[in-house]
Design an enzyme around this catalytic site. Sequence first.
Site, PDB file in Angstrom:
ATOM      1  N   SER A  34      12.272 -32.238   9.871  1.00  0.00           N
ATOM      2  CA  SER A  34      11.585 -32.789   8.695  1.00  0.00           C
ATOM      3  C   SER A  34      11.036 -31.611   7.925  1.00  0.00           C
ATOM      4  CB  SER A  34      10.425 -33.679   9.170  1.00  0.00           C
ATOM      5  OG  SER A  34       9.529 -33.961   8.106  1.00  0.00           O
ATOM      6  N   TYR A  92       3.001 -35.758  14.280  1.00  0.00           N
ATOM      7  CA  TYR A  92       4.377 -35.808  13.758  1.00  0.00           C
ATOM      8  C   TYR A  92       4.810 -34.404  13.329  1.00  0.00           C
ATOM      9  CZ  TYR A  92       8.274 -37.318  10.718  1.00  0.00           C
ATOM     10  OH  TYR A  92       9.506 -37.494  10.128  1.00  0.00           O
TER      11      TYR A  92
HETATM   12  N1  LIG Z   1      12.013 -41.104   5.806  1.00  0.00           N
HETATM   13  C1  LIG Z   1      11.535 -39.876   5.637  1.00  0.00           C
HETATM   14  O1  LIG Z   1      10.844 -39.603   4.667  1.00  0.00           O
HETATM   15  C2  LIG Z   1      11.862 -38.810   6.657  1.00  0.00           C
HETATM   16  C3  LIG Z   1      11.602 -37.464   6.302  1.00  0.00           C
HETATM   17  C4  LIG Z   1      11.908 -36.457   7.210  1.00  0.00           C
HETATM   18  C5  LIG Z   1      12.440 -36.786   8.444  1.00  0.00           C
HETATM   19  N2  LIG Z   1      12.667 -38.086   8.765  1.00  0.00           N
HETATM   20  C6  LIG Z   1      13.240 -38.364  10.091  1.00  0.00           C
HETATM   21  O2  LIG Z   1      14.461 -39.062   9.935  1.00  0.00           O
HETATM   22  C7  LIG Z   1      14.728 -39.796  11.132  1.00  0.00           C
HETATM   23  C8  LIG Z   1      15.156 -41.187  10.749  1.00  0.00           C
HETATM   24  O3  LIG Z   1      14.068 -41.867  10.152  1.00  0.00           O
HETATM   25  P1  LIG Z   1      14.209 -42.860   8.918  1.00  0.00           P
HETATM   26  O4  LIG Z   1      13.375 -42.337   7.850  1.00  0.00           O
HETATM   27  O5  LIG Z   1      15.615 -43.172   8.658  1.00  0.00           O
HETATM   28  O6  LIG Z   1      13.416 -44.139   9.498  1.00  0.00           O
HETATM   29  P2  LIG Z   1      13.876 -45.478  10.205  1.00  0.00           P
HETATM   30  O7  LIG Z   1      12.647 -46.053  10.799  1.00  0.00           O
HETATM   31  O8  LIG Z   1      14.669 -46.290   9.241  1.00  0.00           O
HETATM   32  O9  LIG Z   1      14.885 -44.995  11.347  1.00  0.00           O
HETATM   33  C9  LIG Z   1      14.452 -44.518  12.589  1.00  0.00           C
HETATM   34  C10 LIG Z   1      15.585 -44.673  13.568  1.00  0.00           C
HETATM   35  O10 LIG Z   1      15.137 -44.144  14.832  1.00  0.00           O
HETATM   36  C11 LIG Z   1      15.239 -45.150  15.799  1.00  0.00           C
HETATM   37  N3  LIG Z   1      14.186 -45.041  16.803  1.00  0.00           N
HETATM   38  C12 LIG Z   1      12.841 -45.090  16.659  1.00  0.00           C
HETATM   39  N4  LIG Z   1      12.250 -45.029  17.860  1.00  0.00           N
HETATM   40  C13 LIG Z   1      13.252 -44.921  18.774  1.00  0.00           C
HETATM   41  C14 LIG Z   1      13.302 -44.843  20.174  1.00  0.00           C
HETATM   42  N5  LIG Z   1      12.183 -44.844  20.915  1.00  0.00           N
HETATM   43  N6  LIG Z   1      14.499 -44.771  20.776  1.00  0.00           N
HETATM   44  C15 LIG Z   1      15.642 -44.773  20.055  1.00  0.00           C
HETATM   45  N7  LIG Z   1      15.672 -44.860  18.728  1.00  0.00           N
HETATM   46  C16 LIG Z   1      14.482 -44.941  18.103  1.00  0.00           C
HETATM   47  C17 LIG Z   1      15.149 -46.470  15.055  1.00  0.00           C
HETATM   48  O11 LIG Z   1      15.735 -47.503  15.837  1.00  0.00           O
HETATM   49  C18 LIG Z   1      15.954 -46.140  13.805  1.00  0.00           C
HETATM   50  O12 LIG Z   1      17.335 -46.270  14.076  1.00  0.00           O
HETATM   51  C19 LIG Z   1      13.460 -39.711  11.969  1.00  0.00           C
HETATM   52  O13 LIG Z   1      13.624 -38.743  12.986  1.00  0.00           O
HETATM   53  C20 LIG Z   1      12.412 -39.262  10.974  1.00  0.00           C
HETATM   54  O14 LIG Z   1      11.348 -38.594  11.602  1.00  0.00           O
HETATM   55  C21 LIG Z   1      12.402 -39.100   7.901  1.00  0.00           C
END
Ligand SMILES: NC(=O)c1ccc[n+]([C@@H]2O[C@H](COP(=O)([O-])OP(=O)(O)OC[C@H]3O[C@@H](n4cnc5c(N)ncnc54)[C@H](O)[C@@H]3O)[C@@H](O)[C@H]2O)c1
Length: 254
Positions: free
Chosen positions: A146, A159
């Site tokens: 991130s 986080y």
């Molecule tokens: N959305 C943002 O702004 C952002 C920014 C930087 C990084 N991220 C990272 O991107 C990744 C995806 O997040 P997103 O934004 O698509 O959100 P999201 O909530 O849509 O997706 C999260 C995914 O991780 C899975 N997950 C959560 N807990 C889990 C567990 N215990 N075991 C297995 N799977 C699990 C969920 O089932 C889902 O498929 C994450 O690692 C998040 O930290 C997101």
Amino acid sequence: MTTPTDFKGCNVLVIGATTGIGRATAIAFAEAGANVAIGGLGEADGRAVEAEIKKRGREALFLETDVRHEAQIQKLIAETVTRWKRIHVFVNNAGTEGRFAPLQDMSAAEFDNIIAVNLRGMFLGLKHEIPHMRAHGGGAIVNMSSNAGLKAIANIAIYTASKHGVAGMTKAAALENARHNIRINAVAPGAVETGLLHRMVDDHVPIPAIAESTPMGRISQPEEIARTILFLASDAASYMTGVIVAVDGGGVAG
Ligand SMILES: NC(=O)c1ccc[n+]([C@@H]2O[C@H](COP(=O)([O-])OP(=O)(O)OC[C@H]3O[C@@H](n4cnc5c(N)ncnc54)[C@H](O)[C@@H]3O)[C@@H](O)[C@H]2O)c1
């Protein structure tokens, strides 16, 4: 020779692909010609992504997987290998946001859960993916960090720590595997339009304010992150390993 738009003949496993960035990534790999296995939480969401992959004429496999449990990760990898023999690309994307609050208001239980998913889950994924790749001539792994893995963000200290941990682990794992034809990189997105972002900030910071504070003046769509993941996984990035690629509209630049 794979390219960001051509993964024909490849088998890809995306962990954390039931929604958001992981979902967009799984679909993008299918559109590029790969068979795609997915893990993550949420049976209905997982089945819907599985259907999207099949709709694009590719084989799909979904297994509900909680990365806090090592045996579930092992089972997901084993079932994918049973189906396709070899996995060419792993994407470790599972992540949880925790709560938007100052560090002293967070509990030890909240700390344990964020670290268990974002960092320990990442470790367990790599631990079981690397031996498969070493036994099959190599491959590419893309981890999800991130821009909170590259700079500090207030009120999400745990986080932030977990994503800095992902960045460090990615670099160390890349060094350990550089002579084994395994490239390991990470992406570091800024704010992305997903459920996670809304759960994290909606009660605290309006999304338009986040967009305004971003040099490019907007947040990103999940597909924009997916495209970078496909690039890093492809032979177009053949000399890149141990790199944390910011995809954040200029956020960490200044
Ligand atoms: N959305 C943002 O702004 C952002 C920014 C930087 C990084 N991220 C990272 O991107 C990744 C995806 O997040 P997103 O934004 O698509 O959100 P999201 O909530 O849509 O997706 C999260 C995914 O991780 C899975 N997950 C959560 N807990 C889990 C567990 N215990 N075991 C297995 N799977 C699990 C969920 O089932 C889902 O498929 C994450 O690692 C998040 O930290 C997101």
